[in-house]
Design an enzyme around this catalytic site. Structure first.
Site, PDB file in Angstrom:
ATOM      1  N   SER A 241       0.831  -1.286   0.034  1.00 49.99           N
ATOM      2  CA  SER A 241      -0.017  -0.081  -0.140  1.00 49.99           C
ATOM      3  C   SER A 241       0.936   1.261   0.142  1.00 49.99           C
ATOM      4  O   SER A 241       0.332   2.039  -0.767  1.00 49.99           O
ATOM      5  CB  SER A 241      -0.851  -0.110   1.398  1.00 49.99           C
ATOM      6  OG  SER A 241      -0.390  -0.224   2.400  1.00 49.99           O
ATOM      7  N   HIS A 271      -1.855  -8.972   1.812  1.00 50.43           N
ATOM      8  CA  HIS A 271      -1.502  -7.579   2.329  1.00 50.43           C
ATOM      9  C   HIS A 271      -2.929  -7.353   3.571  1.00 50.43           C
ATOM     10  O   HIS A 271      -3.101  -8.034   4.394  1.00 50.43           O
ATOM     11  CB  HIS A 271      -1.449  -6.524   1.392  1.00 50.43           C
ATOM     12  CG  HIS A 271      -0.759  -5.203   1.851  1.00 50.43           C
ATOM     13  ND1 HIS A 271      -0.234  -5.161   3.057  1.00 50.43           N
ATOM     14  CD2 HIS A 271      -0.752  -3.924   1.276  1.00 50.43           C
ATOM     15  CE1 HIS A 271       0.071  -3.805   3.226  1.00 50.43           C
ATOM     16  NE2 HIS A 271      -0.275  -2.931   2.182  1.00 50.43           N
ATOM     17  N   HIS A 318       5.607 -12.959   7.690  1.00 50.56           N
ATOM     18  CA  HIS A 318       6.044 -11.450   7.216  1.00 50.56           C
ATOM     19  C   HIS A 318       7.047 -11.537   6.204  1.00 50.56           C
ATOM     20  O   HIS A 318       7.873 -12.361   6.257  1.00 50.56           O
ATOM     21  CB  HIS A 318       6.288 -10.925   8.261  1.00 50.56           C
ATOM     22  CG  HIS A 318       5.954  -9.139   8.055  1.00 50.56           C
ATOM     23  ND1 HIS A 318       7.070  -8.348   7.492  1.00 50.56           N
ATOM     24  CD2 HIS A 318       4.929  -8.468   8.009  1.00 50.56           C
ATOM     25  CE1 HIS A 318       6.354  -7.120   7.180  1.00 50.56           C
ATOM     26  NE2 HIS A 318       5.182  -7.248   7.763  1.00 50.56           N
ATOM     27  N   ARG A 327       2.995  -4.966  17.032  1.00 54.01           N
ATOM     28  CA  ARG A 327       1.660  -4.593  16.920  1.00 54.01           C
ATOM     29  C   ARG A 327       0.552  -5.602  17.316  1.00 54.01           C
ATOM     30  O   ARG A 327      -0.274  -5.487  17.676  1.00 54.01           O
ATOM     31  CB  ARG A 327       1.237  -4.301  15.207  1.00 54.01           C
ATOM     32  CG  ARG A 327       2.428  -2.989  14.816  1.00 54.01           C
ATOM     33  CD  ARG A 327       2.137  -2.991  13.227  1.00 54.01           C
ATOM     34  NE  ARG A 327       2.334  -4.052  12.642  1.00 54.01           N
ATOM     35  CZ  ARG A 327       2.287  -4.243  11.233  1.00 54.01           C
ATOM     36  NH1 ARG A 327       1.680  -3.297  10.225  1.00 54.01           N
ATOM     37  NH2 ARG A 327       2.635  -5.338  10.587  1.00 54.01           N
ATOM     38  N   ASP A 373      -2.225  -8.699  11.695  1.00 56.87           N
ATOM     39  CA  ASP A 373      -3.534  -9.277  11.451  1.00 56.87           C
ATOM     40  C   ASP A 373      -4.017 -10.258  12.370  1.00 56.87           C
ATOM     41  O   ASP A 373      -5.226 -10.712  12.291  1.00 56.87           O
ATOM     42  CB  ASP A 373      -3.610  -9.650  10.052  1.00 56.87           C
ATOM     43  CG  ASP A 373      -3.370  -8.427   8.980  1.00 56.87           C
ATOM     44  OD1 ASP A 373      -3.929  -7.368   9.412  1.00 56.87           O
ATOM     45  OD2 ASP A 373      -2.570  -8.494   8.031  1.00 56.87           O
TER      46      ASP A 373
HETATM   47  C1  LIG Z   1       3.052 -12.495   4.786  1.00 54.03           C
HETATM   48  C2  LIG Z   1       3.338 -13.398   3.815  1.00 54.03           C
HETATM   49  C3  LIG Z   1       2.742 -13.098   2.315  1.00 54.03           C
HETATM   50  C4  LIG Z   1       4.923 -13.333   3.564  1.00 54.03           C
HETATM   51  O1  LIG Z   1       5.210 -13.956   2.198  1.00 54.03           O
HETATM   52  P1  LIG Z   1       7.054 -14.424   1.975  1.00 54.03           P
HETATM   53  O2  LIG Z   1       7.883 -13.319   2.362  1.00 54.03           O
HETATM   54  O3  LIG Z   1       6.957 -14.947   0.599  1.00 54.03           O
HETATM   55  O4  LIG Z   1       7.139 -15.470   2.990  1.00 54.03           O
HETATM   56  P2  LIG Z   1       8.152 -16.545   3.003  1.00 54.03           P
HETATM   57  O5  LIG Z   1       9.638 -16.046   2.441  1.00 54.03           O
HETATM   58  O6  LIG Z   1       8.295 -16.747   4.725  1.00 54.03           O
HETATM   59  O7  LIG Z   1       7.746 -17.664   2.241  1.00 54.03           O
HETATM   60  C5  LIG Z   1       8.535 -19.059   2.246  1.00 54.03           C
HETATM   61  C6  LIG Z   1       7.522 -20.227   2.163  1.00 54.03           C
HETATM   62  O8  LIG Z   1       6.651 -20.205   3.549  1.00 54.03           O
HETATM   63  C7  LIG Z   1       5.415 -20.337   3.159  1.00 54.03           C
HETATM   64  N1  LIG Z   1       4.735 -19.522   4.252  1.00 54.03           N
HETATM   65  C8  LIG Z   1       4.863 -18.283   4.632  1.00 54.03           C
HETATM   66  N2  LIG Z   1       3.935 -17.756   5.556  1.00 54.03           N
HETATM   67  C9  LIG Z   1       3.004 -18.976   5.707  1.00 54.03           C
HETATM   68  C10 LIG Z   1       2.173 -19.034   6.575  1.00 54.03           C
HETATM   69  N3  LIG Z   1       1.684 -18.309   7.285  1.00 54.03           N
HETATM   70  N4  LIG Z   1       1.418 -20.326   6.633  1.00 54.03           N
HETATM   71  C11 LIG Z   1       1.888 -21.399   5.708  1.00 54.03           C
HETATM   72  N5  LIG Z   1       3.055 -21.047   4.910  1.00 54.03           N
HETATM   73  C12 LIG Z   1       3.512 -19.927   4.882  1.00 54.03           C
HETATM   74  C13 LIG Z   1       5.019 -19.407   1.780  1.00 54.03           C
HETATM   75  O9  LIG Z   1       3.933 -19.882   1.425  1.00 54.03           O
HETATM   76  C14 LIG Z   1       6.305 -20.054   0.962  1.00 54.03           C
HETATM   77  O10 LIG Z   1       5.990 -21.482   0.386  1.00 54.03           O
HETATM   78  P3  LIG Z   1       6.284 -21.924  -0.904  1.00 54.03           P
HETATM   79  O11 LIG Z   1       7.883 -21.697  -0.984  1.00 54.03           O
HETATM   80  O12 LIG Z   1       5.586 -23.159  -0.801  1.00 54.03           O
HETATM   81  O13 LIG Z   1       5.558 -21.002  -1.733  1.00 54.03           O
HETATM   82  C15 LIG Z   1       3.106 -15.164   4.122  1.00 54.03           C
HETATM   83  O14 LIG Z   1       4.225 -15.372   5.269  1.00 54.03           O
HETATM   84  C16 LIG Z   1       1.778 -15.218   4.156  1.00 54.03           C
HETATM   85  O15 LIG Z   1       1.178 -15.730   3.055  1.00 54.03           O
HETATM   86  N6  LIG Z   1       1.175 -15.258   5.453  1.00 54.03           N
HETATM   87  C17 LIG Z   1      -0.276 -15.503   5.553  1.00 54.03           C
HETATM   88  C18 LIG Z   1      -0.970 -14.174   5.168  1.00 54.03           C
HETATM   89  C19 LIG Z   1      -0.917 -12.896   6.010  1.00 54.03           C
HETATM   90  O16 LIG Z   1      -0.885 -13.150   7.278  1.00 54.03           O
HETATM   91  N7  LIG Z   1      -0.678 -11.773   5.362  1.00 54.03           N
HETATM   92  C20 LIG Z   1      -0.610 -10.416   6.269  1.00 54.03           C
HETATM   93  C21 LIG Z   1       0.924  -9.736   6.258  1.00 54.03           C
HETATM   94  S1  LIG Z   1       0.982  -8.264   7.152  1.00 54.03           S
END
Ligand SMILES: CC(C)(COP(=O)(O)OP(=O)(O)OC[C@H]1O[C@@H](n2cnc3c(N)ncnc32)[C@H](O)[C@@H]1OP(=O)(O)O)[C@@H](O)C(=O)NCCC(=O)NCCS
Length: 441
Positions: A241, A271, A318, A327, A373
């Site tokens: 954002s 997000h 994250h 937070r 969140d």
């Molecule tokens: C926030 C988020 C998008 C960050 O993504 P990212 O930087 O790519 O995270 P990572 O580098 O740790 O990801 C590596 C792997 O772990 C997985 N992973 C990360 N967070 C996870 C979670 N909460 N549950 C399950 N798997 C998760 C990813 O899907 C990825 O899997 P892949 O290699 O099979 O595609 C991710 O943690 C997520 O999807 N979280 C849940 C949604 C969420 O809470 N979003 C709000 C963010 S403030």
């Protein structure tokens, strides 16, 4: 000119001169290297932006102009008898870099009240959407309708000088921040309270009035809104954002266009939409298990089921943070103080015990800890705000404080059109074969 605007101009002139000198003297210094993996994987860890309002530390979490969330809770002015900071004070801090006095915060509050009138055609535009349109869609449409009010767009069309861009941006930023609670509350009442709207109360602070217009007059809900609006306001510059608002603003799209673009990004499930996903996921878990407060063992089984279906555990992980999000912790403390026996809030706390070791054991999740969140929805449900589709709109109202303060800085510092270089995989392959130079754009 208002006193805050005048102070901002003075501060921006100083910082601008300082940056010119830094770039002149040190502009050719390298601040990092970029790997091919980073180019393919979301540009993680590449330093490519300047955002003055806040800075994220992977282990400590967010600091706003150097202040952590607990420090802000201790030092920002509050309403009489309240214990949460007034987000108007955080806006002042992000804009000017210094902590405001109570009087200065009152000045921001009354400036916002003065600017808060939303023209009727904005509501008419929202009314033309089906009531079942997602609240974020209605929110963005409302912001876009309001764009006709943009001073920046008007003055640009009249041939405004470059040196005045900041001035028109500042006016638009304040108008937007002042009006967003009214638009958001309108959408809430339209969608969930049969269009039974509530008029603003000009005696209340920005968040207190927002709570009031949504129909929540309980003082502790108002305190929650003050906390919520403070902790969601900014998370440095690279998140979707903030980055989108900044990028679109770099084309000199006015603050309404830029902020609406940022809000479209906030509406994505990775997000800002994650807060609705968390409550939805917990509600589904409770329904499937048939219990209000599942045990740690039941939660563990449900988490494993979610993962085996190829889904993420919402609220965990994250892109940058590598510890429990402060937070999350601030909201946990609010829960302990105001609703220690609430079943949903206790479920969130049990999930916090269960999920990190499971995610860690997968070996690929970089951060197994909860983000902002993971907690916010449960606190809102406690007060009866069960309409989780709306939560991202609350996030959006808060996020305006940070990204619009940043946009003022972007224009004051004369930040140019943003235009990074991209490559094709064909070019990457030629480069790997030693046939081409990749880094010339
Ligand atoms: C926030 C988020 C998008 C960050 O993504 P990212 O930087 O790519 O995270 P990572 O580098 O740790 O990801 C590596 C792997 O772990 C997985 N992973 C990360 N967070 C996870 C979670 N909460 N549950 C399950 N798997 C998760 C990813 O899907 C990825 O899997 P892949 O290699 O099979 O595609 C991710 O943690 C997520 O999807 N979280 C849940 C949604 C969420 O809470 N979003 C709000 C963010 S403030």
């Amino acid at each position: 000119m208002g006193i805050i605007k005048e102070r901002f101009r003075k501060k921006a002139d100083e910082v601008s001169a300082e940056i010119k000198e830094i770039v002149k003297t040190h502009g050719s210094k390298k601040i990092g290297e970029v790997t091919l993996a980073q180019v393919y994987q979301g540009m993680r860890g590449i330093t490519g932006l300047v955002t003055e309002t806040s800075l994220l530390d992977a282990n400590e979490g967010i600091r706003f102009r150097g202040y952590s969330i607990p420090e802000l809770q201790a030092s920002l002015p509050k309403v009489k008898g309240g214990s949460q900071p007034l987000p108007e004070g955080l806006f002042y801090l992000m804009l000017l870099g210094t902590l405001p006095t109570e009087e200065e915060v009152n000045h921001v509050t009354s400036t916002l009240q003065r600017r808060s009138h939303v023209p009727n055609y904005v509501f008419d535009t929202i009314e033309s959407l089906p009531v079942n349109a997602h609240p974020m869609t209605q929110f963005v449409v409302g912001i876009m309708a309001l764009q006709t009010e943009s001073s920046f767009a008007k003055r640009y069309a009249e041939g405004m000088s470059k040196k005045d861009y900041w001035d028109a941006t500042y006016d638009d930023a304040l108008d937007l921040i002042a009006r967003l609670p009214r638009i958001a509350a309108y959408i809430y009442r339209r969608k969930y309270r049969n269009g039974d709207h509530i008029q603003p109360n000009g005696l209340l602070d920005w968040s207190g009035n927002f709570a009031h217009m949504m129909g929540y007059d309980d003082e502790s809900f108002k305190e929650l809104m003050r906390l919520y609006m403070t902790i969601h306001a900014d998370h440095e510059g690279g998140n979707v954002s903030a980055h989108t608002t900044h990028l679109v603003g770099s084309a000199l799209s006015d603050p309404f266009l830029s902020f609406a673009a940022g809000m479209n990004g906030l509406a994505g499930p990775l997000h800002g939409l994650a807060n609705q996903e968390v409550v939805k996921w917990i509600f589904e878990m409770r329904e499937q298990l048939g219990v209000e407060l599942p045990s740690n063992e039941q939660i563990e089984q449900y988490v494993r089921k979610t993962l085996s279906e190829g889904k993420v555990v919402p609220g965990y992980g994250h892109a940058v943070l590598r510890k429990t999000d402060p937070r999350f912790t601030a909201q946990m403390e609010f829960g302990r103080q105001h609703m220690p026996d609430d079943a949903l809030v206790n479920t969130v706390w049990r999930i916090y015990e269960v999920v990190p070791p499971i995610l860690s054991s997968l070996g690929k999740v970089k951060n197994p800890w909860p983000n902002v969140d993971a907690h916010s929805g449960a606190l809102l449900v406690h007060y009866g705000m069960v309409e989780y589709e709306f939560y991202t709109v609350l996030f959006g109202v808060s996020r305006a404080l940070g990204v619009l303060a940043s946009l003022c800085w972007d224009r004051a510092l004369g930040m140019p059109l943003e235009r990074p270089k991209s490559v094709t995989t064909e070019l990457v392959k030629r480069w790997l074969d030693g046939k081409d130079e990749i880094w010339e754009g």
